[in-house]
Design a protein around this motif. Structure first.
Motif, short mmCIF file in Angstrom:
data_model
loop_
_atom_site.label_atom_id
_atom_site.label_comp_id
_atom_site.label_asym_id
_atom_site.label_seq_id
_atom_site.Cartn_x
_atom_site.Cartn_y
_atom_site.Cartn_z
N GLU A 12 0.82 -1.21 0.00
CA GLU A 12 0.00 0.00 0.00
C GLU A 12 0.85 1.26 0.00
N HIS A 13 2.16 1.10 0.23
CA HIS A 13 3.05 2.26 0.28
C HIS A 13 3.60 2.63 -1.09
N GLY A 14 3.44 1.76 -2.08
CA GLY A 14 3.91 2.07 -3.42
C GLY A 14 5.41 2.08 -3.54
N ALA A 15 5.90 2.93 -4.43
CA ALA A 15 7.32 2.94 -4.76
C ALA A 15 8.16 3.53 -3.64
N SER A 16 9.42 3.10 -3.57
CA SER A 16 10.39 3.74 -2.70
C SER A 16 10.87 5.03 -3.35
N ALA A 17 11.60 5.84 -2.61
CA ALA A 17 12.09 7.11 -3.14
C ALA A 17 12.88 6.89 -4.42
N GLU A 23 11.80 5.67 -7.24
CA GLU A 23 11.29 4.62 -8.11
C GLU A 23 10.08 5.12 -8.90
N HIS A 24 9.73 4.38 -9.91
CA HIS A 24 8.63 4.76 -10.80
C HIS A 24 7.33 4.84 -10.01
N SER A 25 6.58 5.91 -10.21
CA SER A 25 5.33 6.11 -9.48
C SER A 25 4.18 5.25 -10.01
N GLU A 69 -1.82 2.25 -4.73
CA GLU A 69 -0.50 2.47 -5.30
C GLU A 69 0.07 1.13 -5.79
N PRO A 70 1.07 1.15 -6.65
CA PRO A 70 1.61 -0.10 -7.18
C PRO A 70 2.26 -0.97 -6.11
N GLY A 71 2.11 -2.28 -6.26
CA GLY A 71 2.88 -3.23 -5.47
C GLY A 71 4.21 -3.49 -6.16
N TRP A 72 5.20 -3.94 -5.39
CA TRP A 72 6.52 -4.27 -5.93
C TRP A 72 6.91 -5.66 -5.43
N ALA A 73 7.35 -6.53 -6.33
CA ALA A 73 7.72 -7.89 -5.95
C ALA A 73 8.79 -8.41 -6.90
N PRO A 74 9.66 -9.30 -6.41
CA PRO A 74 10.63 -9.95 -7.31
C PRO A 74 9.92 -10.93 -8.23
#
Length: 377
Positions: free
Chosen positions: A14-19, A21-23, A315-320
């Motif tokens: 729910e936090h989305g991208a890190s500083a 990173e693509h929004s 917001e986008p999720g991020w995963a390997p």
């Protein structure tokens, strides 16, 4: 096991991208398309294509000597347009604009111009080319097909919640009736450039990013992208883009009523001699219950049911990325689905890898190592 990453947990943030990173979205997109309208293909044998389509669960909306329009039971446009040609080819997608004003705005921003579609479809199109040189249509004012009788979902007794008594479950072993087109997946050698093109011009927004293990600092290599309908939930992904050594169609997906329709429809396809690529299982990104098949021309198509629906607030999720991370449950991803099955397609992709490494694009040697690591995960 120390340091082991569980691909089945924490895949949507729910936090989305890190500083830095693509929004996952463009600040001021030209327009915001509402949905996919249809996909266009060329195939040499329309009789063969139509026979598979009916077994898969499409209805024929229009058949001429040189063209075929396939539809689902939902009202709206046909899902798939096929034109007779000497060779099989994916031509491109068509997205639906909100109205003619959005079509004019897109035309002005891109230097294109609205042109009439064939009378059988009606309306106008603005034809563009994305950075992968794929033709992308944005349409408005097309004819609306009336709904067809739909396949009804079954009633389920969930645990002790009794809703069906003195009645059996007997899903027919028959084609699963396609309701609608859900999404399409492309591979591109210019992933970031192509992603930004769709976000900027069509107003799509990212639901989930995937990155190669150990390469998050280089940015994502796949994105699941949805339409921005504001507070109205939209499919988790209408379009998915993935980095690879060639620009090509990967698969398209079509919604059916429920798991029974999908499974019994799969048994029907199998009995007709068609080839399953991978399934049945449930995805992680998007959560769909899935079943993948190959049509007679080699194109991969998916039945799906029970997919995620997101509004504009997530917001986008991020995963390997990993092969084992493609599904929550189901059989392991097959070599055919991963493009590793020995044959013409895998040989073509191997040649594409050699060519891509010699050209100036995003698919470099380190990205190749990441892709091979994913395929063996």
């Amino acid at each position: 096991m120390s340091g082991h990453h569980d691909v089945h947990s924490g895949v949507h943030s729910e936090h989305g991208a890190s500083a830095g990173e693509h929004s996952g979205r463009a600040r001021n997109p030209v327009v915001k398309v509402l949905d996919l309208a249809w996909l266009e293909f060329e195939k040499p044998d329309l009789d063969r294509a139509e026979a598979f389509a009916h077994a898969f669960g499409f209805a024929t909306a229009l058949r001429t000597a040189d063209g075929l329009q396939l539809r689902g039971t939902d009202p709206g446009s046909p899902c798939v347009l096929i034109r007779r040609a000497a060779r099989s080819r994916f031509v491109g997608p068509a997205f639906r604009a909100a109205d003619a004003a959005d079509l004019r705005r897109l035309a002005e921003a891109t230097g294109a111009r609205p042109v009439p579609l064939p009378e059988a479809l009606g309306g106008l199109t603005v034809d563009l080319a994305d950075p992968s040189r794929l033709r992308v249509r944005v349409v408005a004012g097309t004819h609306e097909l009336a709904s067809l009788p739909a396949q009804q979902p079954h009633l389920f007794n969930f645990g002790h919640d009794l809703v069906r008594a003195n009645a059996t479950q007997r899903p027919p072993r028959a084609p699963a009736r396609v309701q609608r087109l859900g999404h399409v997946v492309f591979q591109t050698t210019r992933y970031r450039e192509t992603l930004d093109w769709y976000l900027r011009n069509l107003g799509l927004i990212v639901s989930d990013f995937l990155y190669y293990p150990g390469q998050r600092e280089r940015g994502p290599v796949m994105s699941f992208i949805r339409c921005d309908r504001g507070a109205v939930p939209a499919d988790h992904h209408t379009l998915a883009l993935t980095l690879g050594p060639s620009n090509r169609y990967v698969h398209s997906a079509y919604q059916v009523a429920d798991l029974d329709a999908l499974a019994a429809g799969g048994e029907y396809l199998r009995e007709q001699g068609y080839r399953r690529s991978w399934g049945i299982g449930r995805h992680i990104q998007g959560s769909q219950i899935f079943d993948y098949w190959r049509d007679p021309d080699g194109f991969m198509v998916e039945h799906f049911s029970d997919g995620d629906m997101f509004d504009c607030t997530l917001e986008p999720g991020w995963a390997p990325m990993s092969a084992s991370g493609l599904a929550q449950w189901g059989p392991p991803a097959t070599k055919d689905f991963l493009g590793l099955e020995p044959g013409v397609e895998s040989l073509r992709e191997l040649r594409a890898i050699v060519g891509a490494l010699r050209r100036d694009n995003e698919f470099d040697l380190r990205r190749l190592r990441g892709l091979l690591k994913v395929a063996n995960s």
